[in-house]
Design an enzyme around this catalytic site. Structure first.
Site, PDB file in Angstrom:
ATOM      1  N   ASP A   1      22.591  40.549  35.402  1.00  0.00           N
ATOM      2  CA  ASP A   1      23.066  41.292  34.224  1.00  0.00           C
ATOM      3  C   ASP A   1      21.992  42.156  33.589  1.00  0.00           C
ATOM      4  O   ASP A   1      22.301  42.995  32.743  1.00  0.00           O
ATOM      5  CB  ASP A   1      23.603  40.300  33.182  1.00  0.00           C
TER       6      ASP A   1
ATOM      7  N   HIS B   1      27.404  33.969  30.405  1.00  0.00           N
ATOM      8  CA  HIS B   1      27.894  34.233  31.771  1.00  0.00           C
ATOM      9  C   HIS B   1      28.080  35.743  31.928  1.00  0.00           C
ATOM     10  O   HIS B   1      27.144  36.500  31.689  1.00  0.00           O
ATOM     11  CB  HIS B   1      29.183  33.410  31.986  1.00  0.00           C
TER      12      HIS B   1
ATOM     13  N   HIS C   1      18.653  31.656  34.793  1.00  0.00           N
ATOM     14  CA  HIS C   1      19.833  31.394  35.639  1.00  0.00           C
ATOM     15  C   HIS C   1      19.856  29.908  35.957  1.00  0.00           C
ATOM     16  O   HIS C   1      18.824  29.290  36.163  1.00  0.00           O
ATOM     17  CB  HIS C   1      19.758  32.204  36.943  1.00  0.00           C
TER      18      HIS C   1
END
Ligand code: SDX
Length: 426
Positions: free
Chosen positions: A365, A266, A307
């Site tokens: 990210d 995450h 994802h």
């Protein structure tokens, strides 16, 4: 609601079960399965791949089209035309602020950026080398010890002041974790600076001389916070909602969100991306790591790729990719070797069948870490930056749940353990 129905027939049940189907303003319809428990039936959905845990009006994601809307506004337009605090207001209140509302909100946040002096002593209990997320989990939860005036969650005014305090104090606490780790004195927030300028001041300023935050870095920081502000029912937001459903105070709920965000699957992925790029070290090693990522026997995953919802480019990654190049150019670091490796990795991965077949695209990210590193943020603070940016989203979801009728979250299970048995007689 639509009046649509779903029919469920189950072997062994005499009648077909009729279940209501609800339609949102956009996105998939949902089947209301709440009545199943009265027929001694549960649904089974580990990881909640097909489960809508709640009704919400805050953020919408279309994973196939790579769309992200904060209260209906596309993230690309907000990133270009809005700013972080305006998005905080939008997420919390549902509409963009008019100039008066914005100025009042900015001031309200400004005058809550300081933390109680006793919090400084709290830090002293940590080793200097503590991971900043370990400190944030502790310190944010501990804020509830200082604000007994805003813990009645059914009181809207208490919820509002808690929201302001949490959004305003996260950057102060984040900067304090950094200063503590390098033995520098904590820097007090300054009321003459913008939210992101203030964060940079508290991070990199010292009492020995004036620190003038770079407008380029402040703008990049503001964009990073804005892009991380919310993302519907992700793992950490769902954790905040679950904690909130027990009636826990808002500071404890946000601390639970920080805890969940820390995981490398995450929010911890931004730190893991940088470590991965450092480990790859040179474009010639990329193929070796792509192979590792595809090897089922190797726990290595390409951090910053994939994802649960996006089966297309994460729109935030696209914005960050462009911002990355601008910030590095502005800083004269366009030849940053990590960016080169990242761009090469992205190119190779997006052409590789394994990644294409599984719709594994760069996510938020993948590029954020490169910008944060260029700004001078230490790698172990990356997830703290994510938590700081995500606070308005967590608070908005907590507030949305508490201000509507809700039940304590208490999932059931498929039990496959031993059935009833007596304790053996001696
Ligand atoms: C965030 O939910 C949110 O909205 C989160 C977030 C937010 O803003 O709150 O967007 C922020 O958390 C972004 C994600 C950051 N995490 C990473 O970058 C870590 C690397 N990514 C993975 O761990 C993974 O992609 C997840 C956790 C993000 C998603 O995992 P899923 O949806 O459970 O998918 P999966 O693990 O079932 O993977 C499906 C397949 C598997 O292969 P098969 O078993 O089908 O052969 O894809 C493979 C996986 O092995 N796979 C990867 C991979 N991600 C998935 N293989 C290699 N590298 C990867 N990164």
């Amino acid at each position: 609601m639509t009046g649509k129905k779903a029919q469920l027939s189950v072997d062994g049940l005499s009648e077909t079960i009729e279940l209501p189907v609800y339609e949102g303003t956009t996105g998939p319809d949902v089947v209301d399965v709440r009545s199943l428990v009265s027929r001694d039936l549960f649904t089974f959905d580990p990881g909640f791949m097909s489960t809508a845990s709640c009704e919400s009006k805050i953020t919408y994601i279309d994973g196939d089209k790579g769309i992200l809307l904060y209260r209906g506004y596309p993230i690309e337009q907000l990133a270009e035309k809005s700013d972080y605090l305006e998005c905080c207001y939008l997420l919390l209140n549902g509409e963009l602020p008019n100039p008066k509302q914005k100025s009042e909100f900015v001031n309200a946040i400004r005058y809550h950026t300081m933390v109680h002096e006793q919090i400084n002593h709290f830090f002293n209990g940590f080793p200097r080398h503590a991971h900043p997320m370990a400190i944030m989990v502790g310190v944010v939860g501990a804020l509830s010890a200082f604000y007994h005036d805003s813990l009645i969650i059914n009181d809207e005014d208490h919820r509002k002041i808690a929201a302001l305090r949490l959004i305003a104090k996260m950057p102060t606490l984040a900067a304090m974790t950094y200063k503590y780790s390098i033995g520098h004195p904590f820097m007090y927030p300054r009321n003459d600076l913008s939210f992101s300028e203030n964060f940079l001041h508290m991070m990199f300023g010292t009492p020995c001389e004036d620190y003038v935050p770079s407008p380029v870095l402040a703008d990049a920081m503001d964009k990073i916070f804005l892009l991380h502000a919310d993302h519907e029912q992700n793992a950490s937001t769902s954790t905040v909602r679950l904690a909130g459903s027990t009636g826990a105070n808002p500071y404890a709920c946000i601390s639970s969100g920080i805890t969940a965000l820390w995981g490398p699957a995450h929010g911890g992925a931004n730190e893991a991306v940088l470590k991965m790029l450092f480990e790859i070290g040179d474009a010639k090693n990329i193929d070796k790591y792509i192979k590792k990522a595809k090897d089922k026997d190797d726990p290595f995953r390409l951090m910053g790729f994939g994802h649960r919802v996006y089966k297309n480019f994460d729109p935030r990654a696209k914005v960050l990719r462009a911002a990355c190049q601008n910030v590095l150019k502005e800083l004269g670091k366009e030849d940053d070797p990590l960016l080169k490796i990242a761009m090469q990795l992205e190119k190779i991965a997006l052409e590789d069948e394994y990644f294409v077949e599984r719709n594994l695209y760069p996510n938020v990210d993948f590029y954020s870490g490169i910008i944060l590193k260029a700004i001078g943020i230490p790698v172990n603070l990356f997830t703290v930056i994510f938590a700081t940016g995500r606070t308005p989203g967590w608070v908005a979801h907590w507030h949305e749940m508490i201000s509507n009728p809700f039940k304590i979250g208490r999932p059931r299970q498929l039990y496959t353990g031993p059935t009833y048995r007596d304790y053996p007689t001696k």
